[in-house]
Design a protein around this motif. Structure first.
Motif, short mmCIF file in Angstrom:
data_model
loop_
_atom_site.label_atom_id
_atom_site.label_comp_id
_atom_site.label_asym_id
_atom_site.label_seq_id
_atom_site.Cartn_x
_atom_site.Cartn_y
_atom_site.Cartn_z
N TYR A 94 0.83 -1.22 0.00
CA TYR A 94 0.00 0.00 0.00
C TYR A 94 0.86 1.26 0.00
CZ TYR A 94 -3.52 3.40 1.43
OH TYR A 94 -4.35 4.50 1.50
N PRO A 100 -6.54 0.91 -2.21
CA PRO A 100 -7.06 -0.05 -1.22
C PRO A 100 -6.85 -1.48 -1.69
CG PRO A 100 -8.86 1.06 -2.39
CD PRO A 100 -7.60 1.76 -2.77
N HIS A 102 -8.06 -4.33 -0.80
CA HIS A 102 -9.20 -5.25 -0.95
C HIS A 102 -9.84 -5.12 -2.33
CE1 HIS A 102 -12.42 -2.19 -0.59
NE2 HIS A 102 -11.58 -1.59 0.22
N THR A 151 1.89 6.87 5.10
CA THR A 151 0.80 5.90 5.03
C THR A 151 1.02 4.70 5.95
OG1 THR A 151 1.85 4.78 3.16
CG2 THR A 151 0.27 6.50 2.64
N ARG A 188 -11.66 -2.85 8.85
CA ARG A 188 -11.55 -1.81 7.81
C ARG A 188 -10.07 -1.50 7.52
NH1 ARG A 188 -16.12 0.84 10.32
NH2 ARG A 188 -14.69 2.21 11.44
N LYS A 189 -9.28 -1.42 8.56
CA LYS A 189 -7.85 -1.15 8.38
C LYS A 189 -7.18 -2.30 7.60
CE LYS A 189 -6.84 1.76 12.43
NZ LYS A 189 -5.81 2.66 11.87
N GLN A 191 -8.58 -4.44 5.54
CA GLN A 191 -9.03 -4.46 4.16
C GLN A 191 -8.28 -3.45 3.32
OE1 GLN A 191 -10.98 -6.56 2.76
NE2 GLN A 191 -12.38 -7.42 4.24
N GLN A 192 -8.00 -2.29 3.89
CA GLN A 192 -7.30 -1.24 3.14
C GLN A 192 -5.84 -1.58 2.91
OE1 GLN A 192 -7.58 2.66 4.86
NE2 GLN A 192 -6.29 3.62 3.31
N TYR A 193 -5.16 -2.05 3.95
CA TYR A 193 -3.71 -2.25 3.85
C TYR A 193 -3.30 -3.64 3.41
CZ TYR A 193 -3.00 2.24 6.14
OH TYR A 193 -3.00 3.58 6.44
#
Length: 260
Positions: A94, A100, A102, A151, A188-189, A191-193
């Motif tokens: 990432y 994202p 995911h 990030t 959520r974290k 899924q993003q990373y």
């Protein structure tokens, strides 16, 4: 296929698991290997005129990125292909692509779609270089330029480290309690990373751990490997192998074309 591994510069060591060059000759384009799902993103920078690989049924001609897989992938490296391969640690790609994870799971994407004209620039420079180590250093230079330092997520990094230390046996509730986060927020974290939920990440990590045990203890029974890897029963062990490899554990042990 000839593989040569190289040192990673200190600034990239927290993000990159390994870097190698891959050169294919002889019968490479007639053979295929089955690559098993893991939690990593991999970048292949092509420095030849040959297509880099056939993945599934699709021919990829230039540099590509394979994002986290949830199923096995059949790959044929093409004769005459040469590329620099970079494997990122889980959650660390990432920082270089700012997308994202995911949304990209199970996809193989052309590098030019993400880095625009810079991908062609890298390929052209690499094609003019004959020394493999110089090629690798140039790729690392470009990666360092793309690294976004703001990030980094310390909470996700903590979880990934705890999963590694426990060999996939820590629970999601233990992670959320340690951080004081809800499971939804942590998911959520992830899924993003990382590209999957904490529960899914633990499941894949347990499977990868079992593959390590298969190599480490070849004389042990599959039942012993299953329990040592944290599986509660043989049925769950067999189910994960069917999902992630398309084969039974015994077939994986004796296969010559499965890469793990």
């Amino acid at each position: 296929m000839r593989l040569q591994f190289y040192d990673i510069i200190p600034s990239l060591q927290p993000y990159i698991k390994l870097i190698c060059s891959m050169d294919c000759d002889g019968e490479a384009d007639r053979q295929h290997i089955r690559v098993l799902p893991d939690t990593c993103v991999e970048l292949f920078v092509n420095y030849t005129n040959s297509p880099v690989a056939i993945i599934g049924d699709e021919l990829h001609k230039r540099s590509i990125i394979t994002f986290r897989m949830s199923r096995p992938m059949d790959v044929q490296m093409r004769k005459g292909t040469g590329c620099v391969a970079i494997c990122f640690y889980p959650g660390m790609a990432y920082n270089f692509f700012q997308l994202p994870m995911h949304a990209l799971s199970d996809l193989t994407v052309s590098l030019s779609d993400l880095w625009n004209g810079m991908a062609a620039e890298i390929e052209e420079k690499l094609a003019d270089i004959c020394n493999a180590e110089v090629r690798v250093n140039l790729v690392q230079k470009y990666l360092l330029e793309q690294l976004a330092s703001d990030t980094y997520d310390a909470q996700v990094a903590y979880c990934l480290n705890q999963v590694q230390l426990s060999r996939g046996l820590i629970t999601v509730s233990k992670l959320t309690n340690d951080l004081g986060l809800s499971q939804r927020h942590l998911s959520r974290k992830f899924q993003q990373y990382v590209g999957l939920s904490p529960k899914e990440y633990l499941q894949v990590s347990r499977f990868i751990c079992s593959l390590d045990y298969l190599k480490e203890y070849p004389a042990r029974s599959l039942t012993e490997v299953a329990y040592k890897s944290g599986y509660y029963d043989q049925a769950h062990f067999n189910r994960d192998y069917k999902t992630y490899t398309g084969h039974s554990p015994g077939q994986v042990v004796h296969s010559q074309h499965i890469l793990y």
